[in-house]
Every structure is written in C-alpha cells, then in structure tokens.
Design a protein around this motif. Structure first.
Motif, PDB file in Angstrom:
ATOM      1  N   GLN A   1       0.807  -1.731  -0.020  1.00 44.50           N
ATOM      2  CA  GLN A   1       0.004   0.498  -0.316  1.00 44.50           C
ATOM      3  C   GLN A   1       0.756   1.063  -0.272  1.00 44.50           C
ATOM      4  O   GLN A   1       0.465   2.317  -0.554  1.00 44.50           O
ATOM      5  N   ALA A   2       2.096   1.016   0.998  1.00 43.83           N
ATOM      6  CA  ALA A   2       3.147   2.353   1.134  1.00 43.83           C
ATOM      7  C   ALA A   2       3.499   2.912  -0.502  1.00 43.83           C
ATOM      8  O   ALA A   2       3.318   3.789  -1.161  1.00 43.83           O
ATOM      9  N   ARG A   3       4.392   1.343  -0.972  1.00 42.56           N
ATOM     10  CA  ARG A   3       4.386   1.415  -2.841  1.00 42.56           C
ATOM     11  C   ARG A   3       3.579   2.103  -3.401  1.00 42.56           C
ATOM     12  O   ARG A   3       3.918   2.976  -4.149  1.00 42.56           O
ATOM     13  N   PHE A   4       2.248   2.186  -3.071  1.00 43.20           N
ATOM     14  CA  PHE A   4       1.211   2.244  -4.226  1.00 43.20           C
ATOM     15  C   PHE A   4       0.643   4.314  -4.199  1.00 43.20           C
ATOM     16  O   PHE A   4       0.910   4.024  -5.369  1.00 43.20           O
ATOM     17  N   ASP A   5       0.962   3.950  -2.929  1.00 40.58           N
ATOM     18  CA  ASP A   5       0.770   5.463  -2.649  1.00 40.58           C
ATOM     19  C   ASP A   5       1.802   5.847  -3.489  1.00 40.58           C
ATOM     20  O   ASP A   5       1.588   7.438  -3.676  1.00 40.58           O
ATOM     21  N   GLN A   6       2.536   5.691  -2.525  1.00 37.97           N
ATOM     22  CA  GLN A   6       3.813   6.571  -3.571  1.00 37.97           C
ATOM     23  C   GLN A   6       4.252   6.205  -5.493  1.00 37.97           C
ATOM     24  O   GLN A   6       4.314   7.984  -5.219  1.00 37.97           O
ATOM     25  N   ALA A   7       3.780   5.282  -5.751  1.00 36.33           N
ATOM     26  CA  ALA A   7       3.523   5.749  -6.915  1.00 36.33           C
ATOM     27  C   ALA A   7       2.973   6.119  -7.918  1.00 36.33           C
ATOM     28  O   ALA A   7       2.127   7.563  -8.833  1.00 36.33           O
ATOM     29  N   GLN A   8       1.748   6.727  -7.289  1.00 39.68           N
ATOM     30  CA  GLN A   8       0.620   7.517  -7.517  1.00 39.68           C
ATOM     31  C   GLN A   8       0.848   9.114  -7.185  1.00 39.68           C
ATOM     32  O   GLN A   8       0.637   9.854  -7.727  1.00 39.68           O
ATOM     33  N   THR A   9       1.758   9.327  -5.771  1.00 42.51           N
ATOM     34  CA  THR A   9       2.850  10.769  -6.569  1.00 42.51           C
ATOM     35  C   THR A   9       3.337  11.036  -7.682  1.00 42.51           C
ATOM     36  O   THR A   9       3.683  11.768  -7.940  1.00 42.51           O
ATOM     37  N   ASP A  10       3.984  10.113  -7.829  1.00 41.07           N
ATOM     38  CA  ASP A  10       5.185   9.842  -9.056  1.00 41.07           C
ATOM     39  C   ASP A  10       4.342   9.798 -10.077  1.00 41.07           C
ATOM     40  O   ASP A  10       5.248  10.828 -10.477  1.00 41.07           O
ATOM     41  N   VAL A  11       4.051   9.597 -10.377  1.00 39.42           N
ATOM     42  CA  VAL A  11       2.833   9.676 -11.878  1.00 39.42           C
ATOM     43  C   VAL A  11       2.414  11.050 -12.510  1.00 39.42           C
ATOM     44  O   VAL A  11       3.089  11.283 -13.279  1.00 39.42           O
ATOM     45  N   LYS A  12       2.223  12.000 -11.113  1.00 44.78           N
ATOM     46  CA  LYS A  12       1.503  12.958 -11.469  1.00 44.78           C
ATOM     47  C   LYS A  12       3.373  14.057 -11.637  1.00 44.78           C
ATOM     48  O   LYS A  12       2.639  15.166 -12.242  1.00 44.78           O
ATOM     49  N   GLN A  13       4.214  13.662 -11.511  1.00 50.61           N
ATOM     50  CA  GLN A  13       5.271  14.274 -11.553  1.00 50.61           C
ATOM     51  C   GLN A  13       6.388  13.370 -12.618  1.00 50.61           C
ATOM     52  O   GLN A  13       6.895  14.025 -13.020  1.00 50.61           O
ATOM     53  N   LEU A  14       5.590  13.259 -13.662  1.00 52.65           N
ATOM     54  CA  LEU A  14       6.398  12.540 -14.562  1.00 52.65           C
ATOM     55  C   LEU A  14       6.838  13.578 -15.468  1.00 52.65           C
ATOM     56  O   LEU A  14       5.677  14.596 -15.550  1.00 52.65           O
ATOM     57  N   SER A  15       8.110  13.463 -16.373  1.00 51.05           N
ATOM     58  CA  SER A  15       7.870  14.979 -17.414  1.00 51.05           C
ATOM     59  C   SER A  15       7.606  14.876 -18.453  1.00 51.05           C
ATOM     60  O   SER A  15       6.921  16.190 -18.623  1.00 51.05           O
ATOM     61  N   GLU A  16       7.400  13.711 -18.638  1.00 48.51           N
ATOM     62  CA  GLU A  16       5.846  13.837 -20.194  1.00 48.51           C
ATOM     63  C   GLU A  16       5.394  12.844 -20.139  1.00 48.51           C
ATOM     64  O   GLU A  16       4.647  12.418 -18.796  1.00 48.51           O
TER      65      GLU A  16
ATOM     66  N   MET B   1      -2.050  -3.448  -7.747  1.00 44.28           N
ATOM     67  CA  MET B   1      -1.375  -2.430  -7.460  1.00 44.28           C
ATOM     68  C   MET B   1       0.077  -2.760  -7.978  1.00 44.28           C
ATOM     69  O   MET B   1       0.903  -1.470  -8.116  1.00 44.28           O
ATOM     70  N   GLU B   2       0.494  -3.867  -8.013  1.00 41.91           N
ATOM     71  CA  GLU B   2       2.014  -4.366  -8.237  1.00 41.91           C
ATOM     72  C   GLU B   2       1.775  -3.578  -9.803  1.00 41.91           C
ATOM     73  O   GLU B   2       3.147  -3.476  -9.720  1.00 41.91           O
ATOM     74  N   SER B   3       1.366  -4.040 -10.673  1.00 41.95           N
ATOM     75  CA  SER B   3       1.124  -3.762 -11.755  1.00 41.95           C
ATOM     76  C   SER B   3       1.395  -2.611 -12.255  1.00 41.95           C
ATOM     77  O   SER B   3       2.080  -1.299 -12.631  1.00 41.95           O
ATOM     78  N   TYR B   4       0.333  -2.086 -11.380  1.00 34.11           N
ATOM     79  CA  TYR B   4       0.263  -0.290 -11.504  1.00 34.11           C
ATOM     80  C   TYR B   4       1.926   0.490 -11.397  1.00 34.11           C
ATOM     81  O   TYR B   4       2.570   1.312 -11.726  1.00 34.11           O
ATOM     82  N   ILE B   5       2.597   0.088 -10.044  1.00 37.23           N
ATOM     83  CA  ILE B   5       3.325   0.534  -9.535  1.00 37.23           C
ATOM     84  C   ILE B   5       4.635   0.245 -10.629  1.00 37.23           C
ATOM     85  O   ILE B   5       5.402   1.029 -10.638  1.00 37.23           O
ATOM     86  N   ALA B   6       4.413  -1.078 -11.218  1.00 36.53           N
ATOM     87  CA  ALA B   6       5.725  -1.078 -12.012  1.00 36.53           C
ATOM     88  C   ALA B   6       5.371  -0.353 -13.764  1.00 36.53           C
ATOM     89  O   ALA B   6       5.971  -0.198 -14.053  1.00 36.53           O
ATOM     90  N   LEU B   7       4.285  -0.658 -14.056  1.00 35.17           N
ATOM     91  CA  LEU B   7       3.920   0.988 -15.032  1.00 35.17           C
ATOM     92  C   LEU B   7       4.596   2.310 -14.360  1.00 35.17           C
ATOM     93  O   LEU B   7       5.263   2.719 -15.233  1.00 35.17           O
ATOM     94  N   VAL B   8       3.701   2.183 -13.871  1.00 35.93           N
ATOM     95  CA  VAL B   8       4.608   4.224 -13.103  1.00 35.93           C
ATOM     96  C   VAL B   8       6.339   3.764 -12.985  1.00 35.93           C
ATOM     97  O   VAL B   8       7.046   4.645 -13.715  1.00 35.93           O
ATOM     98  N   GLU B   9       6.714   2.798 -12.584  1.00 35.74           N
ATOM     99  CA  GLU B   9       8.055   2.926 -12.439  1.00 35.74           C
ATOM    100  C   GLU B   9       8.670   2.991 -13.760  1.00 35.74           C
ATOM    101  O   GLU B   9       9.940   3.122 -14.406  1.00 35.74           O
ATOM    102  N   GLU B  10       8.200   1.947 -14.982  1.00 37.14           N
ATOM    103  CA  GLU B  10       8.623   2.343 -16.376  1.00 37.14           C
ATOM    104  C   GLU B  10       8.462   3.542 -16.718  1.00 37.14           C
ATOM    105  O   GLU B  10       9.625   4.024 -18.227  1.00 37.14           O
TER     106      GLU B  10
END
Length: 89
Positions: A5-20, A73-82
């Motif tokens: 859940q913590a990683r999922f929450d962090q991915a939600q924050t990270d996705v909003k800060q993508l450069s493109e 959640m795992e797939s969401y996190i992986a996609l955000v990391e990609e």
C-alpha cells in the motif's frame, strides 16, 4: 499500512510528476490499474454512448475484472516505474 500500500501510494505521487505526458492508451491502463487496485472489480452503471471518455475508462477498468487488488497494485507500481525510467510512453 502494508509495504504494498505504501508503494502504491508513492506511485500515485510519482505518476503526477512525470516529465512527459503518457499516451492515451497508457493513461487508460494507469486508470484501470489504479481503480482495480483501490476499489476492486468495476461497479456501477456503464457511462452512456455519448460519454466517450467515461465509457473507455469504465471498459478499461472492467477488462481487469477478476484481477486481485494486490496484483493490480503491483502492475500499477511497475508501470509507473517504467514511465519514470522512460522505458514506455
């Protein structure tokens, strides 16, 4: 709070800060994975034919029916990391 859940929450924050901005198909995938991970299987009424965006979003989420919340959640996190690494758009 679980580690997932913590990683999922962090991915939600990270996705909003993508450069493109991701492609529309990638945005749909992100939306569907987020909804499946946070709410489970699609529920409620499918948007009408004139609500194109709402309908596509609902159908993308509905296509994940049966996927566990943890797997989504795992797939969401992986996609955000990609996306953060520039591996996909």
């Amino acid at each position: 709070m679980s580690d997932l859940q913590a990683r999922f929450d962090q991915a939600q924050t990270d996705v909003k800060q993508l450069s493109e901005r991701p492609s529309n198909m990638t945005l749909l995938r992100l939306y569907a994975l987020f909804k499946q991970g946070s709410e489970g299987d699609a529920h409620g009424d499918k948007p009408g034919m004139t609500d194109f965006v709402g309908r596509y979003k609902f159908e993308a989420w509905e296509a994940l029916k049966g996927t566990t919340r943890d797997a989504a959640m795992e797939s969401y996190i992986a996609l955000v990391e990609e996306l953060r690494s520039g591996a996909t758009n």
